[in-house]
Write a protein that holds these residues in place. Structure first.
Motif, PDB file in Angstrom:
ATOM      1  N   ARG B 147      33.919  36.682 -74.953  1.00 56.17           N
ATOM      2  CA  ARG B 147      32.782  37.093 -75.237  1.00 56.17           C
ATOM      3  C   ARG B 147      31.393  36.750 -74.002  1.00 56.17           C
ATOM      4  O   ARG B 147      30.549  37.293 -74.057  1.00 56.17           O
ATOM      5  CB  ARG B 147      32.448  36.239 -76.432  1.00 56.17           C
ATOM      6  N   GLN B 151      28.672  39.141 -72.284  1.00 62.67           N
ATOM      7  CA  GLN B 151      27.512  38.855 -72.222  1.00 62.67           C
ATOM      8  C   GLN B 151      26.730  38.976 -70.586  1.00 62.67           C
ATOM      9  O   GLN B 151      25.478  39.278 -70.560  1.00 62.67           O
ATOM     10  CB  GLN B 151      26.975  37.376 -72.750  1.00 62.67           C
ATOM     11  N   ARG B 156      22.848  38.879 -68.926  1.00 65.11           N
ATOM     12  CA  ARG B 156      22.384  37.720 -69.578  1.00 65.11           C
ATOM     13  C   ARG B 156      23.367  36.522 -69.270  1.00 65.11           C
ATOM     14  O   ARG B 156      24.342  36.354 -69.252  1.00 65.11           O
ATOM     15  CB  ARG B 156      22.324  38.148 -71.121  1.00 65.11           C
ATOM     16  N   TRP B 158      24.615  32.716 -69.945  1.00 66.24           N
ATOM     17  CA  TRP B 158      25.232  32.168 -70.930  1.00 66.24           C
ATOM     18  C   TRP B 158      25.379  30.648 -70.901  1.00 66.24           C
ATOM     19  O   TRP B 158      25.522  30.169 -69.705  1.00 66.24           O
ATOM     20  CB  TRP B 158      26.670  32.744 -71.225  1.00 66.24           C
TER      21      TRP B 158
END
Lengths: 134, 571
Positions: B147, B151, B156, B158
């Motif tokens: 995951r 991202q 983006r 994390w």
């Protein structure tokens, strides 16, 4: 003829016991639906044996016996309890409370009369002064 | 190795990074420019005499002065860069020294890791470089890694907690920030992860949480050092019981504390446990009228500072609940017996009375109903027995008994069953009295059950043999049948409740599925053991053994057993 006072609250069981005991023609049975009814009937009746259900609404079998024993003519009448809670400890407790023996429910109607006679004969053997049972 | 090098920064900022005399350096080019400009003007005006000479001289002077000013401007810019980059360099060095850093390419492969990552995980650099980043993640966080990568691919950042695993497989908790690295045009070219090891913090929090939880428990929790018998921990409930204020521990040894608190049984149990070599023990006590279940666990070794963990649980509710349940079972069983008395009585009269003319077809149906009522009675009796067993209330009354006569009695009482299933039952080894300490009623209950099973599962006309073996230290009673034997798949669960073969088979044979589990409980309660030997197609031998009574029984007593006892065989 052996005179029995049978105290039992269950109508069906009373009827079956009466039918079973009438088979041999050796028993005369007076039926009482409760301990209170037995106490009311007892002064006029002199049974050879008491057949008492243990678990009854109102007075239990033990309480009924306790009251009956106060009547002089009932003081030494052998008492047989009939109970569905025929665990070993329960039976011992009933014997301690003055029971001649215990017949467990469900009983075999075909041998009920013989069982009662055997218990009475054992009583005669143990206690002097009781009438022999035919 | 470090990911952020001084040389990189110096290259970026220029050699001026090391120059600190900025004021002098800044004014010198301007002065030199002015002086050169003035010299240029003076020289040109004195050497050249045409009309434009002053203009040329002035222009040149201004140019030289401007060059000087330009040099100053460049130096000032470099200085500003240096002022900005130096703290950044220090910050990066601090980050490098404190954090676990790794870089991953667009394929999710590790490009670089810092030394702290190697220290933390125990891997060598060569083990990691070029490997998928998932190798660093704990099994429970593999999905999280996927995951995160998704991202990062979206550009983006994390942040959160990740669980890594070290080379030995131990879990490492890290607080993590993962930022995408972008190339020309803003495309993601990989990521950089910066992590802080929070494993220790997590452990502390867990410990703190555990202590909080222990304190909130309704149960008493005590920890006692086995060496000096001092109490090292009491939770809130235990403190309340002993009247200790929060944060205080009794100064006395456990013995005095236990004596003062009327908990001597607990102390004795701890001492017994210490000498036994067992790891734990349990007992039930009543303290201030409250029934308590006490569980004592011995932790650690004598060398490593053994401790006792004592847990005391108020079992008032449990006892009340058990009593209610037991009363319920007993009442229901009783209530079932009352109508059963009528049913069985009525059927018995119909079947047994010669005066009542019952047609043959009706007679067959009545017999089915009569058998079913018998079976229902057995089930009720078994349920009552199991209820007593599960509450540890099974009454075993051991007495001197002639087990040979018990076997003969049981054999005689089972005559009806032999006729019903058309089997012959033989007894061997019961000719002479065999004195033993046992509960005669329970002995008969077990033998009746085994014999009943043997008859049910024997072929028509088959033979069942009851054998008594008188051994020096025990008596062995076995029941051999000539049935089909027990299938291998059923053998391991034969003493479990409702486990005797399939349900359909059990119903067809009239069993309750509870008998053998009850037999096992009875035999074990009498100190014996129960088992079986079986061969498919060749029959089964069920046996039970009872340990020999220490005290020999005088012969005359043998005849006086069983008075008033009833034997309830299958009817």
């Amino acid at each position: 003829m052996i005179k029995i006072m049978h105290v039992e609250d269950d109508d069906d069981i009373r009827e079956i016991a009466e039918m079973a005991l009438s088979l041999s023609g050796e028993f005369e049975v007076v039926q009482c639906v409760s301990g209170e009814a037995a106490l009311a009937r007892a002064p006029d009746y002199h049974p050879d044996v008491l057949l008492l259900d243990m678990m009854m609404p109102g007075m239990t079998g033990s309480e009924t016996l306790e009251h009956l024993r106060k009547m002089p003519h009932m003081a030494n009448v052998p008492a047989i309890f009939m109970t569905a809670r025929a665990q070993h400890a329960d039976i011992e407790q009933l014997r301690d409370n003055g029971a001649a023996d215990v017949i467990s429910k469900p009983f075999d109607p075909m041998t009920l009369g013989d069982q009662i006679k055997e218990i009475l004969q054992a009583q005669v053997g143990q206690v002097c002064g009781l009438r022999p049972v035919a | 190795m470090t990911l952020i090098r001084d040389t990189d920064l110096q290259q970026f900022a220029g050699d001026d990074l090391t120059m600190f005399d900025f004021k002098l350096a800044d004014t010198a080019p301007v002065l030199v420019g002015i002086m050169l400009g003035a010299g240029w003007y003076a020289g040109v005006t004195s050497l050249l005499s045409f009309p434009a000479a002053p203009l040329i001289a002035a222009t040149g002077g201004v140019a030289l002065a401007a060059i000087g000013a330009g040099v100053v401007a460049v130096r000032q810019t470099a200085r500003r860069h240096a002022q900005l980059l130096l703290p950044m360099q220090r910050k990066l060095q601090a980050l490098e020294a404190h954090c676990v850093v790794s870089m991953v390419d667009t394929d999710g492969l590790l490009k670089d890791v810092n030394d702290l990552m190697l220290d933390l995980t125990g891997y060598k650099r060569a083990d990691l470089i070029g490997q998928p980043v998932e190798v660093l993640y704990d099994r429970e966080d593999k999905a999280l890694a996927a995951r995160i990568r998704s991202q990062i691919c979206e550009g983006r950042t994390w942040q959160g907690e990740t669980r890594l695993k070290d080379a030995s497989g131990r879990q490492i908790f890290t607080q993590t920030t993962i930022m995408p690295l972008t190339g020309r045009g803003g495309t993601v070219s990989g990521s950089i992860s910066v992590r802080t090891n929070t494993t220790h913090i997590n452990q502390l929090l867990a410990k703190h949480h555990t202590m909080d939880t222990l304190n909130e428990l309704r149960d008493d929790v005590w920890i006692v050092n086995a060496g000096d018998w001092r109490i090292s921990y009491l939770n809130h409930a235990a403190r309340t019981r002993l009247g200790c204020a929060d944060g205080e521990l009794p100064r006395e040894a456990l013995e005095e504390v236990a004596y003062g608190a009327k908990l001597c049984d607990v102390m004795r149990a701890c001492r017994a446990l210490q000498g036994s070599g067992d790891s734990g023990t349990r007992l039930e006590i009543v303290h201030d009228g409250v029934p308590l279940h006490v569980s004592i666990k011995q932790l650690g070794t004598p060398q490593a500072g053994a401790r006792f963990l004592i847990l005391m649980t108020d079992i008032s509710d449990q006892i009340a609940q058990d009593r209610r349940k037991s009363e319920f079972v007993s009442t229901v069983s009783h209530e079932l017996r009352a109508p059963l008395t009528s049913i069985k009585g009525a059927l018995g009269l119909l079947l047994g009375s010669e005066d009542l003319k019952v047609p043959d077809k009706a007679l067959a149906l009545l017999e089915i109903a009569h058998r079913s009522s018998d079976r229902l009675i057995l089930i009720i009796n078994d349920i009552l027995d199991l209820d007593k067993i599960s509450h540890g209330e099974m009454l075993i009354e051991m007495q001197d008994t002639d087990v040979a006569s018990l076997v003969q009695e049981t054999h005689a009482a089972m005559q009806i069953l032999q006729e019903r299933f058309d089997v012959v039952v033989e007894v061997t080894g019961a000719d002479a009295p065999l004195p033993f300490l046992t509960d005669p009623n329970r002995f008969i209950q077990v033998l009746t059950n085994l014999l009943s099973n043997a008859c049910k599962f024997s072929p028509q006309g088959g033979r069942v043999t009851i054998e008594i073996e008188d051994n020096p230290d025990h008596v062995r009673v076995s029941v051999q049948d000539e049935g089909a034997g027990i299938p291998a798949a059923e053998r391991c669960k034969i003493f479990q409740r409702f486990a005797d073969m399939t349900n359909s088979d059990r119903v067809a044979k009239g069993g309750t599925g509870l008998g053998l589990s009850i037999c096992k409980a009875i035999v074990e309660n009498m100190g014996g053991s129960i088992g079986f030997q079986t061969r498919e197609g060749a029959g089964t031998n069920f046996y039970f053994t009872l340990p020999r009574a220490v005290r020999a029984m005088p012969a005359p007593v043998l005849a006086a057993t069983n008075s008033g006892r009833t034997i309830e065989g299958p009817q």
